[in-house]
Design an enzyme around this catalytic site. Structure first.
Site, PDB file in Angstrom:
ATOM      1  N   LYS A 269      16.365  47.159  35.895  1.00  0.00           N
ATOM      2  CA  LYS A 269      15.614  48.315  35.401  1.00  0.00           C
ATOM      3  C   LYS A 269      16.498  49.434  34.839  1.00  0.00           C
ATOM      4  O   LYS A 269      16.053  50.228  34.000  1.00  0.00           O
ATOM      5  CB  LYS A 269      14.738  48.879  36.518  1.00  0.00           C
ATOM      6  CG  LYS A 269      13.524  48.027  36.855  1.00  0.00           C
ATOM      7  CD  LYS A 269      12.444  48.157  35.784  1.00  0.00           C
ATOM      8  CE  LYS A 269      11.133  47.552  36.224  1.00  0.00           C
ATOM      9  NZ  LYS A 269      10.051  47.781  35.248  1.00  0.00           N
TER      10      LYS A 269
ATOM     11  N   SER B 275      15.767  39.193  39.354  1.00  0.00           N
ATOM     12  CA  SER B 275      15.558  40.522  38.775  1.00  0.00           C
ATOM     13  C   SER B 275      15.967  41.692  39.653  1.00  0.00           C
ATOM     14  O   SER B 275      16.209  42.788  39.159  1.00  0.00           O
ATOM     15  CB  SER B 275      14.087  40.692  38.382  1.00  0.00           C
ATOM     16  OG  SER B 275      13.249  40.524  39.512  1.00  0.00           O
TER      17      SER B 275
END
Length: 429
Positions: free
Chosen positions: A67, A322
């Protein structure tokens, strides 16, 4: 799935302007602050699935999630006017860390809204990365609750909103994951698995892969409790979910992005929906077998491999891990969900006759030789013939379940299976 979307009634589209060149520019924009992450061959998974499995380790990113890429790319491109009153965002945790770290690096005032259910570990990490440059507001139970409040605050305080996924600069930043993995890959990639929350990662990665690795099949992965993109694609338009399970918090989004929807419907080959319990089993296996610590969303891409076991044999597969922001305090729940999914943990409300020896009878005649009592709650009430007890039984093998049920019925105990009643399970266990 592509054909299904094309046949669905046409709806108003959001013009898609993102290109592979945008992703390349984002890669240059973030390179001084965002460290590349390794693409690692995984021998255990490769042997299990009879193919070559590589893990793109975004859990090793500075903030332990991809992110930071999108957040930093977006914020660094803002003008002085955009930054005059500071910035604001909503996040379940990882985007918040990316925004917080970007605020600290660029000395920008930031206000971050997060669900009150966000794991404490993620909240603490946001404080650590943002330091004196950010303010944290915990509100609501889901990302969507936090998003609504952040948007209200953005208007009142005239702050620039940094969207966690539905922004082209953010999407381009997330796409830099693909730039790295293609640079590092020594062979063509047949399948690429990536988690979907709002759709920013898979949209950015897909945009770049379509240009530079068009034969790669892009597979999105969502938790069963929040299949927002799959639902939207099946209906041909962005469709908000009425309820979601917030457990896989990094992917628990009620409404996917308008931009990401338009990108995904053209680029995503398929979407696999994975039960939360399966995610937990995968998370535990990664830790036990590979010493890799991931959060539930980080395990999604690998959890989907079972659904493609036949298709990926002999192929080259990349799974994007992720994120790795997992709170150790959640491990008991993760183990519990995994055991229930695997059929090893069962809960019952058993009506015990209130006479001496009833419990002993249950232990001797109902439990099998390898069964174990993992939970027991009982209060004797002398004015009743029977008394309910909440009993947790852990099995060594899932095939022991049916013999257990036969023994309970044969002994005549009245019971109710708590596992099969979601509301009852959440209330009692």
């Amino acid at each position: 799935m592509k054909q299904q979307v094309e046949q669905t009634e046409k709806t108003e589209k959001t013009e898609q302007t993102l290109t592979a060149e945008d992703v390349i520019l984002a890669s240059h924009n973030i390179k001084d602050e965002i460290s590349p992450t390794p693409l690692q061959y995984n021998a255990i998974l490769s042997e299990r699935y009879e193919c070559n499995v590589y893990l793109k380790r975004e859990d090793l990113q500075s903030v332990r999630s991809f992110k930071i890429r999108g957040a930093y790319n977006r914020i660094k491109k803002l003008s002085g006017e955009d930054l005059h009153n500071g910035i604001i965002c909503a996040s379940a945790g990882n985007h918040a860390q990316g925004v917080a770290y970007s605020c600290h690096l660029l000395k920008i005032n930031g206000k971050i809204f997060m669900p009150s259910t966000t794991p404490k570990q993620k909240v603490n990490q946001v404080k650590f990365w943002g330091r004196e440059d950010v303010e944290i507001v915990l509100v609501g139970d889901t990302f969507d609750d936090a998003y609504e409040k952040a948007m209200e605050c953005s208007k009142v305080e005239n702050r620039t909103f940094i969207h966690p996924f539905d922004d082209f600069d953010v999407i381009a930043g997330q796409g830099t994951v693909a730039v790295e993995l293609l640079n590092d890959s020594q062979e063509p990639i047949d399948y690429l698995f990536a988690a979907i929350g709002g759709g920013g990662l898979v949209s950015g990665v897909g945009t770049y892969m379509k240009q530079y690795s068009p034969d790669t099949k892009l597979i999105g992965v969502e938790p069963m409790g929040a299949p927002g993109m799959k639902e939207s694609l099946s209906k041909g338009k962005v469709t908000s979910l009425k309820e979601i399970d917030p457990f896989v918090d990094g992917a628990a989004v009620k409404t996917v992005g308008a931009h990401t929807f338009e990108i995904c419907k053209d680029l995503v080959e398929d979407i696999v929906v994975v039960p939360e319990g399966k995610v937990c089993t995968t998370l535990i296996s990664l830790y036990n077998e590979n010493a890799i610590v991931v959060e539930p969303t980080g395990a999604l891409s690998i959890a989907a491999l079972d659904s493609y076991k036949e298709q990926i044999k002999g192929k080259t597969v990349v799974c994007i891990v992720s994120g790795g922001n997992n709170d150790i305090g959640r491990m008991q729940e993760i183990k519990e969900r995994s055991k229930i999914y695997e059929g090893l943990q069962h809960y019952f409300i058993v009506q015990f006759p209130q006479r001496p020896g009833a419990l002993r009878e249950f232990l001797l005649d109902v439990l099998g030789p390898n069964d174990d009592i993992s939970h027991f709650e009982y209060t004797k009430k002398n004015n009743r013939e029977t008394g309910p007890a909440l009993v947790g039984i852990e099995l060594k093998d899932k095939d022991d379940y049916f013999p257990l049920m036969e023994r309970i019925k044969a002994k005549g105990f009245l019971y109710r299976e708590v596992n099969k009643d979601k509301a009852l399970y959440q209330m009692l266990v």
